[in-house]
Design a protein around this motif. Structure first.
Motif, mmCIF file in Angstrom:
data_model
loop_
_atom_site.group_PDB
_atom_site.id
_atom_site.type_symbol
_atom_site.label_atom_id
_atom_site.label_comp_id
_atom_site.label_asym_id
_atom_site.label_seq_id
_atom_site.Cartn_x
_atom_site.Cartn_y
_atom_site.Cartn_z
ATOM 1 N N PHE A 61 0.156 -1.977 -0.939
ATOM 2 C CA PHE A 61 0.277 -0.609 -1.442
ATOM 3 C C PHE A 61 1.725 -0.336 -1.821
ATOM 4 O O PHE A 61 2.647 -0.776 -1.144
ATOM 5 C CB PHE A 61 -0.166 0.401 -0.380
ATOM 6 C CG PHE A 61 -1.649 0.396 -0.140
ATOM 7 C CD1 PHE A 61 -2.482 1.310 -0.770
ATOM 8 C CD2 PHE A 61 -2.224 -0.544 0.705
ATOM 9 C CE1 PHE A 61 -3.852 1.301 -0.567
ATOM 10 C CE2 PHE A 61 -3.600 -0.564 0.925
ATOM 11 C CZ PHE A 61 -4.412 0.358 0.285
ATOM 12 N N THR A 62 1.895 0.421 -2.908
ATOM 13 C CA THR A 62 3.242 0.764 -3.360
ATOM 14 C C THR A 62 3.355 2.262 -3.597
ATOM 15 O O THR A 62 2.374 2.925 -3.931
ATOM 16 C CB THR A 62 3.611 -0.006 -4.653
ATOM 17 O OG1 THR A 62 4.955 0.331 -5.005
ATOM 18 C CG2 THR A 62 2.703 0.366 -5.825
ATOM 19 N N ALA A 63 4.597 2.746 -3.428
ATOM 20 C CA ALA A 63 4.853 4.161 -3.719
ATOM 21 C C ALA A 63 4.879 4.386 -5.221
ATOM 22 O O ALA A 63 4.634 5.497 -5.686
ATOM 23 C CB ALA A 63 6.179 4.575 -3.099
ATOM 24 N N GLY A 64 5.164 3.334 -5.993
ATOM 25 C CA GLY A 64 5.206 3.480 -7.445
ATOM 26 C C GLY A 64 5.648 2.189 -8.087
ATOM 27 O O GLY A 64 5.900 1.198 -7.412
ATOM 28 N N MET A 65 5.721 2.212 -9.406
ATOM 29 C CA MET A 65 6.183 1.036 -10.124
ATOM 30 C C MET A 65 7.706 1.008 -10.101
ATOM 31 O O MET A 65 8.360 2.034 -9.912
ATOM 32 C CB MET A 65 5.665 1.050 -11.573
ATOM 33 C CG MET A 65 4.139 1.067 -11.678
ATOM 34 S SD MET A 65 3.324 -0.196 -10.644
ATOM 35 C CE MET A 65 3.639 -1.681 -11.598
ATOM 36 N N TYR A 66 8.279 -0.185 -10.314
ATOM 37 C CA TYR A 66 9.735 -0.357 -10.275
ATOM 38 C C TYR A 66 10.340 0.186 -11.561
ATOM 39 O O TYR A 66 10.399 -0.499 -12.578
ATOM 40 C CB TYR A 66 10.083 -1.836 -10.082
ATOM 41 C CG TYR A 66 11.543 -2.080 -9.832
ATOM 42 C CD1 TYR A 66 12.153 -1.604 -8.676
ATOM 43 C CD2 TYR A 66 12.317 -2.791 -10.732
ATOM 44 C CE1 TYR A 66 13.498 -1.825 -8.431
ATOM 45 C CE2 TYR A 66 13.663 -3.028 -10.501
ATOM 46 C CZ TYR A 66 14.243 -2.544 -9.346
ATOM 47 O OH TYR A 66 15.578 -2.768 -9.105
#
Ligand SMILES: [Zn+2]
Length: 232
Positions: free
Chosen positions: A56-61
């Motif tokens: 899971f990620t908070a958002g894209m880089y």
């Protein structure tokens, strides 16, 4: 001039993520503009991870996420590490809500910071991922633990600029598991419902996450999920 206005001027600063000057930061005493704060609070998403490991990620880089990571790693800003930790905590809460990790109030949750080279950690005033994990752990409260179970050998290459195969090889050769730390994590994980989660700042190819998870598995430790601040 009133005291409030003066204080506003004192605290006025470039946003740590985007550099924009914002006279009314989103959080008191923190140089983070409202736009970036809103971006960082967006609902986390699941990204294709290595094997069966849910990532899971908070958002894209990019945008605010990239700005926070760079401010923490390259500019060594302590406030950026705090923000990265808060973002990490937000993603962890999301994964808890998804039912893939336990609520640490009910069962222990072990955060395993992805390894960095000691040299990189030293250059960056201590391992950024470990420090962000400590912030996230404090936010999640009692029942959450951080265990640094691995480091990268001093001879290892920083992953920046390496392709997928090179990253995987770099990790396979240079990842050093600390058996004592793994035993400590395993003791915590004996509790009913306990789970372990790898945390990292940025995942690019997933090579670090999969290499670290595989190394832990070889030491008898199962990882339930991985959480990153940004997915490149
Ligand atoms: Zn900003």
């Amino acid at each position: 001039m009133r005291v409030g206005e003066l204080a506003g001027l004192v605290w006025r600063d470039d946003c740590l993520a985007c550099g924009r000057v914002d006279a009314s930061p989103a959080v008191e005493g923190l140089s983070l503009c409202r736009g970036c704060a809103a971006d960082l609070r967006r609902v986390p998403s699941r990204v294709p991870g290595p094997g069966k490991l849910p990532v899971f990620t908070a958002g894209m880089y990019g945008g605010a996420h990239r700005g926070v990571v760079l401010a923490a790693k390259e500019q060594r800003r302590a406030d950026a590490v705090r923000v990265a930790g808060a973002v990490m905590a937000g993603v962890l809460r999301h994964v808890v809500a998804e039912g893939l990790l336990p609520d640490p109030r009910l069962a222990p949750l072990v955060l395993l910071p992805a390894p960095t080279t000691r040299r990189a950690a030293k250059d960056r005033g201590g391992c950024v991922v470990r420090r962000a994990a400590d912030v996230a752990c404090a936010e999640l409260g009692e029942g959450c633990h951080v265990v640094s179970a691995a480091t990268m050998a001093p001879s290892s290459r920083d992953s920046v600029g390496l392709g997928r195969g090179e990253r995987a090889a770099n990790i396979a050769v240079n990842l050093r598991i600390d058996p004592g730390s793994v035993r400590r994590a395993a003791r915590i994980l004996r509790a009913t419902g306990a789970a372990a989660c790898i945390v990292d700042d940025v995942s690019t190819t997933g090579a670090t996450l999969s290499g670290f998870a595989a190394a832990l598995a070889a030491h008898g430790l199962t990882v339930d999920a991985a959480v990153v601040v940004a997915q490149a």
